[in-house]
Design a protein around this motif. Structure first.
Motif, mmCIF file in Angstrom:
data_model
loop_
_atom_site.group_PDB
_atom_site.id
_atom_site.type_symbol
_atom_site.label_atom_id
_atom_site.label_comp_id
_atom_site.label_asym_id
_atom_site.label_seq_id
_atom_site.Cartn_x
_atom_site.Cartn_y
_atom_site.Cartn_z
ATOM 1 N N VAL A 101 -3.762 10.913 0.345
ATOM 2 C CA VAL A 101 -4.539 11.065 -0.874
ATOM 3 C C VAL A 101 -3.931 12.249 -1.603
ATOM 4 N N ASP A 102 -3.368 11.994 -2.789
ATOM 5 C CA ASP A 102 -2.687 13.052 -3.537
ATOM 6 C C ASP A 102 -3.490 13.506 -4.740
ATOM 7 N N VAL A 103 -3.545 14.811 -4.909
ATOM 8 C CA VAL A 103 -4.086 15.442 -6.101
ATOM 9 C C VAL A 103 -2.869 15.911 -6.891
ATOM 10 N N VAL A 104 -2.730 15.428 -8.138
ATOM 11 C CA VAL A 104 -1.549 15.735 -8.941
ATOM 12 C C VAL A 104 -1.930 16.670 -10.084
ATOM 13 N N LEU A 105 -1.219 17.787 -10.152
ATOM 14 C CA LEU A 105 -1.440 18.805 -11.171
ATOM 15 C C LEU A 105 -0.215 18.927 -12.059
ATOM 16 N N VAL A 106 -0.423 19.268 -13.308
ATOM 17 C CA VAL A 106 0.672 19.554 -14.233
ATOM 18 C C VAL A 106 0.748 21.064 -14.369
ATOM 19 N N ALA A 107 1.971 21.603 -14.306
ATOM 20 C CA ALA A 107 2.161 23.055 -14.350
ATOM 21 C C ALA A 107 3.250 23.417 -15.352
ATOM 22 N N ARG A 108 3.090 24.582 -15.948
ATOM 23 C CA ARG A 108 4.068 25.097 -16.904
ATOM 24 C C ARG A 108 5.105 25.953 -16.188
ATOM 25 N N VAL A 109 6.350 25.802 -16.637
ATOM 26 C CA VAL A 109 7.441 26.677 -16.195
ATOM 27 C C VAL A 109 8.211 27.082 -17.444
ATOM 28 N N SER A 110 9.009 28.126 -17.325
ATOM 29 C CA SER A 110 9.757 28.587 -18.495
ATOM 30 C C SER A 110 10.894 27.623 -18.829
ATOM 31 N N GLN A 111 11.308 27.633 -20.084
ATOM 32 C CA GLN A 111 12.346 26.721 -20.571
ATOM 33 C C GLN A 111 13.662 26.890 -19.816
ATOM 34 N N ASN A 112 14.025 28.125 -19.520
ATOM 35 C CA ASN A 112 15.315 28.387 -18.880
ATOM 36 C C ASN A 112 15.202 28.582 -17.368
ATOM 37 N N ALA A 113 14.100 28.114 -16.786
ATOM 38 C CA ALA A 113 13.895 28.255 -15.347
ATOM 39 C C ALA A 113 15.001 27.532 -14.575
ATOM 40 N N LYS A 114 15.542 28.206 -13.597
ATOM 41 C CA LYS A 114 16.602 27.634 -12.749
ATOM 42 C C LYS A 114 15.984 27.047 -11.489
ATOM 43 N N VAL A 115 16.428 25.852 -11.134
ATOM 44 C CA VAL A 115 15.913 25.210 -9.929
ATOM 45 C C VAL A 115 16.918 25.344 -8.796
ATOM 46 N N SER A 116 16.393 25.282 -7.578
ATOM 47 C CA SER A 116 17.247 25.271 -6.397
ATOM 48 C C SER A 116 16.761 24.144 -5.485
ATOM 49 N N VAL A 117 17.687 23.353 -4.999
ATOM 50 C CA VAL A 117 17.372 22.190 -4.178
ATOM 51 C C VAL A 117 17.062 22.645 -2.758
ATOM 52 N N SER A 118 15.932 22.180 -2.225
ATOM 53 C CA SER A 118 15.550 22.532 -0.857
ATOM 54 C C SER A 118 16.128 21.515 0.129
ATOM 55 N N GLN A 119 15.876 21.742 1.405
ATOM 56 C CA GLN A 119 16.318 20.813 2.454
ATOM 57 C C GLN A 119 15.594 19.473 2.372
ATOM 58 N N GLU A 120 14.458 19.426 1.651
ATOM 59 C CA GLU A 120 13.683 18.195 1.547
ATOM 60 C C GLU A 120 14.183 17.266 0.447
ATOM 61 N N SER A 121 15.088 17.764 -0.399
ATOM 62 C CA SER A 121 15.529 16.997 -1.559
ATOM 63 C C SER A 121 17.016 16.733 -1.522
ATOM 64 N N VAL A 122 17.398 15.610 -2.120
ATOM 65 C CA VAL A 122 18.809 15.326 -2.354
ATOM 66 C C VAL A 122 19.241 16.039 -3.627
ATOM 67 N N LYS A 123 18.395 15.901 -4.682
ATOM 68 C CA LYS A 123 18.652 16.625 -5.917
ATOM 69 C C LYS A 123 17.389 16.706 -6.755
ATOM 70 N N LEU A 124 17.423 17.578 -7.757
ATOM 71 C CA LEU A 124 16.351 17.762 -8.724
ATOM 72 C C LEU A 124 16.913 17.478 -10.101
ATOM 73 N N ALA A 125 16.074 16.894 -10.984
ATOM 74 C CA ALA A 125 16.553 16.618 -12.336
ATOM 75 C C ALA A 125 15.385 16.667 -13.315
ATOM 76 N N TRP A 126 15.688 17.100 -14.555
ATOM 77 C CA TRP A 126 14.712 17.149 -15.641
ATOM 78 C C TRP A 126 14.764 15.825 -16.403
ATOM 79 N N PHE A 127 13.597 15.293 -16.750
ATOM 80 C CA PHE A 127 13.478 14.011 -17.463
ATOM 81 C C PHE A 127 12.668 14.204 -18.739
ATOM 82 N N ASP A 128 12.967 13.361 -19.745
ATOM 83 C CA ASP A 128 12.196 13.379 -21.001
ATOM 84 C C ASP A 128 10.865 12.661 -20.826
#
Length: 128
Positions: A101-128
């Motif tokens: 049972v998932d509770v899904v929240l929307v959160a704000r991050v800064s425009q120039n925020a840098k992401v780092s891929v964890s061991q749980e992910s193959v990759k991260l990507a921004w979508f429109d």
């Protein structure tokens, strides 16, 4: 070896229900972050299990930081997703079964925020 997720159609005799928290990090330009998950090799939301003693919001923010390196601020609740179809999973090779049972929240991050891929992910990507 990392467990793999398999969707199951019917609950097994040992299936238990687990609460999950997911977050959709959104930048000011409206783009949002998804992760290509290692466990099921599908694009999905950032998130995970609510740990004992955590609120859903704290769990979502912790998972966001752990899986993406992003510090986020909760904006609003998107929804609670509990329909069993597609939410009953078995971890292979252990055989443990869970209905999530998932509770899904929307959160704000800064425009120039840098992401780092964890061991749980193959990759991260921004979508429109």
């Amino acid at each position: 070896m990392t467990d793999r997720l398999c969707v199951v159609g019917e609950p097994g005799p040992g299936m238990i229900v687990r609460a999950g928290a997911a977050v959709i990090p959104v930048r000011p330009d409206g783009t949002f972050l998804l992760e290509l998950r290692k466990d099921c090799v599908l694009w999905g939301l950032v998130g995970g299990r609510v740990e004992p003693g955590e609120s859903v919001a704290i769990s979502a923010l912790r998972e966001c930081l752990e899986e993406t390196g992003l510090k986020a601020e909760i904006d609003y609740l998107l929804g609670v997703y509990s329909h069993p179809e597609g939410r009953m999973i078995r971890f292979e090779p252990s055989g443990d079964e869970r209905q999530i049972v998932d509770v899904v929240l929307v959160a704000r991050v800064s425009q120039n925020a840098k992401v780092s891929v964890s061991q749980e992910s193959v990759k991260l990507a921004w979508f429109d």
